[in-house]
Design an enzyme around this catalytic site. Structure first.
Site, PDB file in Angstrom:
ATOM      1  N   ASN A  66       1.687  66.713 -55.402  1.00 21.41           N
ATOM      2  CA  ASN A  66       0.693  65.845 -55.238  1.00 21.41           C
ATOM      3  C   ASN A  66       0.523  64.347 -56.594  1.00 21.41           C
ATOM      4  OD1 ASN A  66      -1.551  65.840 -57.146  1.00 21.41           O
ATOM      5  ND2 ASN A  66      -1.690  67.386 -56.430  1.00 21.41           N
ATOM      6  N   ASP A 103      -4.027  72.621 -52.502  1.00 19.32           N
ATOM      7  CA  ASP A 103      -4.515  73.521 -51.604  1.00 19.32           C
ATOM      8  C   ASP A 103      -3.755  75.181 -51.486  1.00 19.32           C
ATOM      9  OD1 ASP A 103      -6.960  72.529 -52.637  1.00 19.32           O
ATOM     10  OD2 ASP A 103      -6.263  70.521 -50.510  1.00 19.32           O
ATOM     11  N   PHE A 158     -14.339  67.772 -59.947  1.00 19.41           N
ATOM     12  CA  PHE A 158     -14.105  66.045 -59.927  1.00 19.41           C
ATOM     13  C   PHE A 158     -13.867  66.477 -58.022  1.00 19.41           C
ATOM     14  CE2 PHE A 158     -13.194  62.602 -62.904  1.00 19.41           C
ATOM     15  CZ  PHE A 158     -13.828  63.322 -63.319  1.00 19.41           C
TER      16      PHE A 158
HETATM   17  O1  C5P Z   1     -11.716  71.077 -52.996  1.00 20.72           O
HETATM   18  P1  C5P Z   1     -11.609  70.225 -53.398  1.00 20.72           P
HETATM   19  O2  C5P Z   1     -10.234  70.387 -54.103  1.00 20.72           O
HETATM   20  O3  C5P Z   1     -11.915  68.705 -53.368  1.00 20.72           O
HETATM   21  O4  C5P Z   1     -12.814  70.140 -55.195  1.00 20.72           O
HETATM   22  C1  C5P Z   1     -11.793  69.489 -56.444  1.00 20.72           C
HETATM   23  C2  C5P Z   1     -12.728  70.215 -57.132  1.00 20.72           C
HETATM   24  O5  C5P Z   1     -12.035  71.706 -57.257  1.00 20.72           O
HETATM   25  C3  C5P Z   1     -11.904  69.045 -58.085  1.00 20.72           C
HETATM   26  O6  C5P Z   1     -12.663  69.399 -59.309  1.00 20.72           O
HETATM   27  C4  C5P Z   1     -11.053  70.492 -58.657  1.00 20.72           C
HETATM   28  O7  C5P Z   1     -10.002  70.643 -60.117  1.00 20.72           O
HETATM   29  C5  C5P Z   1     -11.268  71.775 -58.640  1.00 20.72           C
HETATM   30  N1  C5P Z   1     -10.412  72.607 -57.801  1.00 20.72           N
HETATM   31  C6  C5P Z   1      -9.852  73.375 -58.256  1.00 20.72           C
HETATM   32  N2  C5P Z   1      -9.027  74.515 -57.531  1.00 20.72           N
HETATM   33  C7  C5P Z   1      -8.955  74.249 -56.829  1.00 20.72           C
HETATM   34  C8  C5P Z   1      -8.918  73.068 -56.017  1.00 20.72           C
HETATM   35  C9  C5P Z   1      -9.474  72.201 -56.321  1.00 20.72           C
HETATM   36  O8  C5P Z   1      -9.975  74.171 -59.083  1.00 20.72           O
HETATM   37  N3  C5P Z   1      -7.272  75.066 -56.030  1.00 20.72           N
END
Ligand code: C5P
Length: 500
Positions: free
Chosen positions: A297, A371, A417
């Protein structure tokens, strides 16, 4: 500062609750009552005010404000602004230096006037701006010798190739270059110029001469420059410049200017996170599709790196787990480079494990973790075929924030975040609960028409269980500093509750 915060601050300044109770002749419950009621009886405040100089500061018994004993309260930075396009960045630098309690007086070269006005510089520094070597009024008010002499540090930011060349050869044909010859304060140079000018042998030779004279260079950084070229020549990050200056000026020998009592230094110099262990994730993750391709990304890592730098500057022990980015490791942080979400989780897991002996106090998940990852990875590159594009079979990556939030050794403060494209507040609130985070810093992916990812700016909606705050658009360093203030306040109030 609110009265209650002043009380919190005072407890630290007088060597902790036990010591303060002894001084005031009260028990722990009386002290917590003072805090709860936000009231310290005036006779007690007077007692503290009389004792304060023994602890290295003055205390106003009415407002409970603390000030240093020594009148020379602020260290003086003489900022020389020379004429490059990065001159506008010196304005931000002035503001940040003031946040760190430095007093700034500026000298501008003639060509700097082409980029920014002395009026704006003077409005920010609150001091007269000097430019002219032969200005009679200036000479009567403050000769150029005194101007150079009263400085604790001379900072040339931005420094053009021309100015670097002048001081390397000892020219003194304007006020700025004359000051560099006169001063006996340390000189720091923040170069900013076209990458070819920086790389030119003449410039490099001049820098070598200056380094041999113990003049310190900060930067330049790599990246896109204002002239549209890419390479080394960018004005260094403000937080990085300040961290180097702090190290130099707040060395032990200079600290004695402020405080006679060493134990007070920790509390009164801006090190509010001293003793705290902070784990930060930053940047993107790259999930391989085959040996040459990946899912990634646009995260630049700038916000996470700025937070790591600000936490380290505030005295925290920082471990930064970073995906692939184009940034230098912030000073005084331990950097662990990873590529995938699973590697990021493993690195965090081993940091949390160490925590069995030494607890991690705070985790900040600023990484833009992919993701999805491939269900299976082959050793060979996927080929084009007549049967059309391959069907990629994907599975979810580990959610590191949620995993930390529900971890048996969950740190006291877990921060995430949320980059959203729509319904920012609702999404962020539900994310906070779902992932068991204490705070979520939500930002819209699109801000004023540009994406937040490679931008230097950010705009935040801060969400906790009890409050919501909109943080106006500001550069990522400023956002990082604001977060550090919130973290420090959180720890100072919860540490106190634990002690009482
Ligand atoms: O679910 P989303 O990606 O929107 O969530 C964002 C937050 O979750 C951010 O703090 C990101 O660093 C963390 N995150 C994470 N591991 C993932 C996805 C998101 O730590 N696999």
């Amino acid at each position: 500062m609110k009265y209650q915060e002043s009380l919190t601050y005072l407890i630290e300044a007088f060597g902790g609750s036990d010591n303060l109770q002894k001084i005031l002749g009260v028990g722990p419950s009386a002290l917590s009552n003072y805090r709860r009621r936000e009231h310290l009886p005036f006779n007690q405040a007077q007692k503290l005010s009389e004792l304060a100089p023994d602890y290295g500061f003055n205390l106003d018994p009415y407002s409970l404000r603390i000030s240093p004993v020594n009148k020379k309260a602020k260290l003086e930075i003489l900022l020389i602004i020379t004429g490059g396009i990065a001159a506008y960045k010196s304005l931000e630098l002035i503001r940040r230096l003031q946040d760190f309690e430095f007093s700034v007086t500026a000298v501008m070269t003639e060509s700097a006037h082409q980029f920014i006005t002395p009026l704006s510089v003077s409005a920010l520094t609150g001091n007269k701006v000097y430019s002219d070597l032969f200005d009679l009024t200036d000479e009567q008010e403050m000769g150029h010798i005194q101007l150079a002499r009263k400085a604790d540090l001379v900072l040339i930011a931005p420094a053009t190739a021309n100015f670097i060349s002048k001081i390397a050869h000892g020219l003194a044909d304007d006020l700025a270059s004359t000051i560099c010859l006169v001063t006996d304060a340390p000189i720091f140079v923040v170069p900013a110029m076209n990458p070819h000018m920086w790389a030119n042998l003449a410039t490099q030779e001049n820098c070598r001469i200056l380094r041999n004279r113990e003049i310190t260079f900060i930067g330049p950084d790599d990246g896109d420059t204002a002239c549209g070229e890419n390479g080394s020549g960018r004005f260094a990050e403000t937080s990085f410049i300040i961290s180097i200056i702090q190290k130099k000026l707040l060395s032990n020998e200079n600290l004695n200017i402020f405080f006679e009592n060493k134990s007070q230094q920790k509390h009164l110099i801006a090190k509010p996170l001293a003793g705290k262990r902070i784990l930060i994730t930053a940047g993107p993750t790259f999930e391989p599709i085959d040996p040459v391709r990946f899912i990634g990304n646009r995260s630049s890592g700038k916000q996470g790196y700025a937070i790591a730098a600000a936490c380290a500057l505030a005295g925290a022990e920082v471990c930064l787990v970073s995906g692939p980015v184009n940034l230098a490791a912030p000073s005084d942080t331990r950097l662990i480079n990873i590529e995938t979400a699973e590697q990021m989780q493993q690195a965090c897991a081993s940091e949390l494990q160490v925590a069995n002996g030494l607890q991690i106090d705070c985790v900040i998940c600023a990484a833009a973790v992919s993701d999805w990852q491939m269900v299976e990875l082959g050793d060979l590159k996927l080929k084009k075929s007549d049967s059309g594009p391959p069907q990629l079979r994907l599975k979810e990556t580990p959610d590191i924030l949620s995993w930390v939030g529900h971890h048996p050794s969950r740190p006291r403060l877990v921060i995430g975040f949320a980059a959203e494209t729509d319904t920012l507040k609702q999404n962020a609130q539900s994310k906070r609960m779902r992932k068991n985070a204490d705070w979520i810093l939500a930002n819209s992916v699109i801000q004023s028409g540009e994406t937040v990812f490679n931008s230097d700016k950010n705009e935040i909606l801060f969400i906790s269980e009890t409050k919501e705050e909109a943080w106006a658009a500001d550069n990522k360093q400023a956002i990082a500093q604001k977060l550090v203030v919130h973290i420090s306040e959180y720890f100072s109030s919860t540490d106190l509750d634990r002690n009482c």
